[in-house]
Design a protein around this motif. Structure first.
Motif, PDB file in Angstrom:
ATOM      1  N   ILE A  17       0.818  -1.216   0.000  1.00  0.00           N
ATOM      2  CA  ILE A  17       0.000   0.000   0.000  1.00  0.00           C
ATOM      3  C   ILE A  17       0.858   1.276   0.000  1.00  0.00           C
ATOM      4  CG2 ILE A  17      -1.681   1.308   1.386  1.00  0.00           C
ATOM      5  CD1 ILE A  17      -3.064  -1.513   1.791  1.00  0.00           C
ATOM      6  N   PRO A  18       1.885   1.387   0.851  1.00  0.00           N
ATOM      7  CA  PRO A  18       2.733   2.589   0.769  1.00  0.00           C
ATOM      8  C   PRO A  18       3.481   2.700  -0.565  1.00  0.00           C
ATOM      9  CG  PRO A  18       3.171   1.371   2.799  1.00  0.00           C
ATOM     10  CD  PRO A  18       2.239   0.542   1.985  1.00  0.00           C
ATOM     11  N   GLU A 147      -9.044  -3.435  -2.345  1.00  0.00           N
ATOM     12  CA  GLU A 147      -9.980  -2.308  -2.220  1.00  0.00           C
ATOM     13  C   GLU A 147      -9.259  -1.057  -1.711  1.00  0.00           C
ATOM     14  OE1 GLU A 147     -13.214  -3.938   0.116  1.00  0.00           O
ATOM     15  OE2 GLU A 147     -14.257  -4.656  -1.700  1.00  0.00           O
ATOM     16  N   LYS A 148      -8.301  -1.228  -0.804  1.00  0.00           N
ATOM     17  CA  LYS A 148      -7.510  -0.076  -0.340  1.00  0.00           C
ATOM     18  C   LYS A 148      -6.676   0.485  -1.490  1.00  0.00           C
ATOM     19  CE  LYS A 148      -7.217  -1.549   4.455  1.00  0.00           C
ATOM     20  NZ  LYS A 148      -6.386  -2.213   5.472  1.00  0.00           N
ATOM     21  N   ILE A 149      -6.093  -0.399  -2.278  1.00  0.00           N
ATOM     22  CA  ILE A 149      -5.300   0.033  -3.424  1.00  0.00           C
ATOM     23  C   ILE A 149      -6.182   0.747  -4.444  1.00  0.00           C
ATOM     24  CG2 ILE A 149      -3.994  -0.839  -5.410  1.00  0.00           C
ATOM     25  CD1 ILE A 149      -2.777  -2.915  -3.358  1.00  0.00           C
ATOM     26  N   ALA A 150      -7.385   0.218  -4.697  1.00  0.00           N
ATOM     27  CA  ALA A 150      -8.319   0.861  -5.627  1.00  0.00           C
ATOM     28  C   ALA A 150      -8.686   2.263  -5.151  1.00  0.00           C
ATOM     29  CB  ALA A 150      -9.573   0.007  -5.802  1.00  0.00           C
ATOM     30  N   GLU A 151      -8.851   2.419  -3.855  1.00  0.00           N
ATOM     31  CA  GLU A 151      -9.171   3.739  -3.307  1.00  0.00           C
ATOM     32  C   GLU A 151      -8.017   4.717  -3.545  1.00  0.00           C
ATOM     33  OE1 GLU A 151     -10.208   5.746   1.002  1.00  0.00           O
ATOM     34  OE2 GLU A 151     -10.624   3.613   0.704  1.00  0.00           O
ATOM     35  N   ILE A 152      -6.795   4.258  -3.374  1.00  0.00           N
ATOM     36  CA  ILE A 152      -5.628   5.102  -3.626  1.00  0.00           C
ATOM     37  C   ILE A 152      -5.557   5.476  -5.105  1.00  0.00           C
ATOM     38  CG2 ILE A 152      -3.097   5.137  -3.641  1.00  0.00           C
ATOM     39  CD1 ILE A 152      -3.322   3.124  -1.209  1.00  0.00           C
ATOM     40  N   ILE A 153      -5.771   4.492  -5.960  1.00  0.00           N
ATOM     41  CA  ILE A 153      -5.688   4.697  -7.403  1.00  0.00           C
ATOM     42  C   ILE A 153      -6.759   5.666  -7.908  1.00  0.00           C
ATOM     43  CG2 ILE A 153      -5.992   3.515  -9.634  1.00  0.00           C
ATOM     44  CD1 ILE A 153      -4.685   1.075  -8.268  1.00  0.00           C
ATOM     45  N   SER A 154      -7.879   5.736  -7.217  1.00  0.00           N
ATOM     46  CA  SER A 154      -8.961   6.619  -7.665  1.00  0.00           C
ATOM     47  C   SER A 154      -8.495   8.062  -7.785  1.00  0.00           C
ATOM     48  CB  SER A 154     -10.167   6.514  -6.738  1.00  0.00           C
ATOM     49  OG  SER A 154      -9.904   7.130  -5.487  1.00  0.00           O
ATOM     50  N   ASP A 155      -7.434   8.425  -7.070  1.00  0.00           N
ATOM     51  CA  ASP A 155      -6.890   9.778  -7.154  1.00  0.00           C
ATOM     52  C   ASP A 155      -6.364  10.103  -8.562  1.00  0.00           C
ATOM     53  OD1 ASP A 155      -7.525  10.322  -4.546  1.00  0.00           O
ATOM     54  OD2 ASP A 155      -5.515   9.926  -3.769  1.00  0.00           O
TER      55      ASP A 155
END
Length: 163
Positions: A17-18, A147-155
């Motif tokens: 994630i980081p 899902e956490k990665i998808a949230e980051i990618i949404s940026d």
């Protein structure tokens, strides 16, 4: 190749994630950023046979950056695992793709799949698609991590994103 256990998966995602955040932070080259994220996931998670993005464009999902064998160019809403995740606006985990009605077989080697919608505001703008050659590969840890990665990618997406 064996699939990591729960503890190993939790550790892998806590390290990933980081790295995903650092890969996209301040980057204007969205295609390049998505390509690097796909490469990172493919190289770090050995049970990921195919990993990539389908981007919502012109009323369908269009193939974006990916790692793995050749893939389908377009997918309609509600079709296959990707189109179903887009239509339902939720993550879809398929333990055995041969048991999924309407599965789109881009590769006969794919046996299980997880597709995570990428949201921007209230819209699904893309999906993160991951296939494995093993059955029952994807767990709750994969779902939560992706899902956490998808949230980051949404940026990387804005309301007028067009590729």
């Amino acid at each position: 190749m064996s699939t990591p256990n729960i503890i190993q998966k939790e550790q892998l995602y806590s390290e990933l994630i980081p790295q995903v955040k650092s890969l996209i932070d301040g980057i204007d080259n969205h295609v390049g950023a998505l390509a690097n994220v796909a490469a990172l996931l493919h190289d770090t998670l050995p049970y990921f046979f195919w990993v990539g993005f389908y981007i919502v464009r012109n009323g369908q999902l269009e193939l974006g950056p990916f790692q793995g064998p050749v893939a389908c160019y377009t997918i309609s809403k509600g079709k296959g695992v990707c189109g179903t995740a887009w239509e339902k606006a939720k993550t879809v985990v398929v333990p055995d793709v041969e048991q999924f009605p309407g599965h789109i077989a881009c590769s006969s080697k794919s046996r299980s799949e997880i597709v995570v919608p990428i949201r921007k505001n209230d819209d699904i703008v893309a999906v993160l698609d991951v296939d494995s050659t093993g059955l029952n590969t994807f767990s709750e840890e994969d779902k939560e991590g992706l899902e956490k990665i998808a949230e980051i990618i949404s940026d990387l997406f804005n309301c007028t994103y067009n590729g």
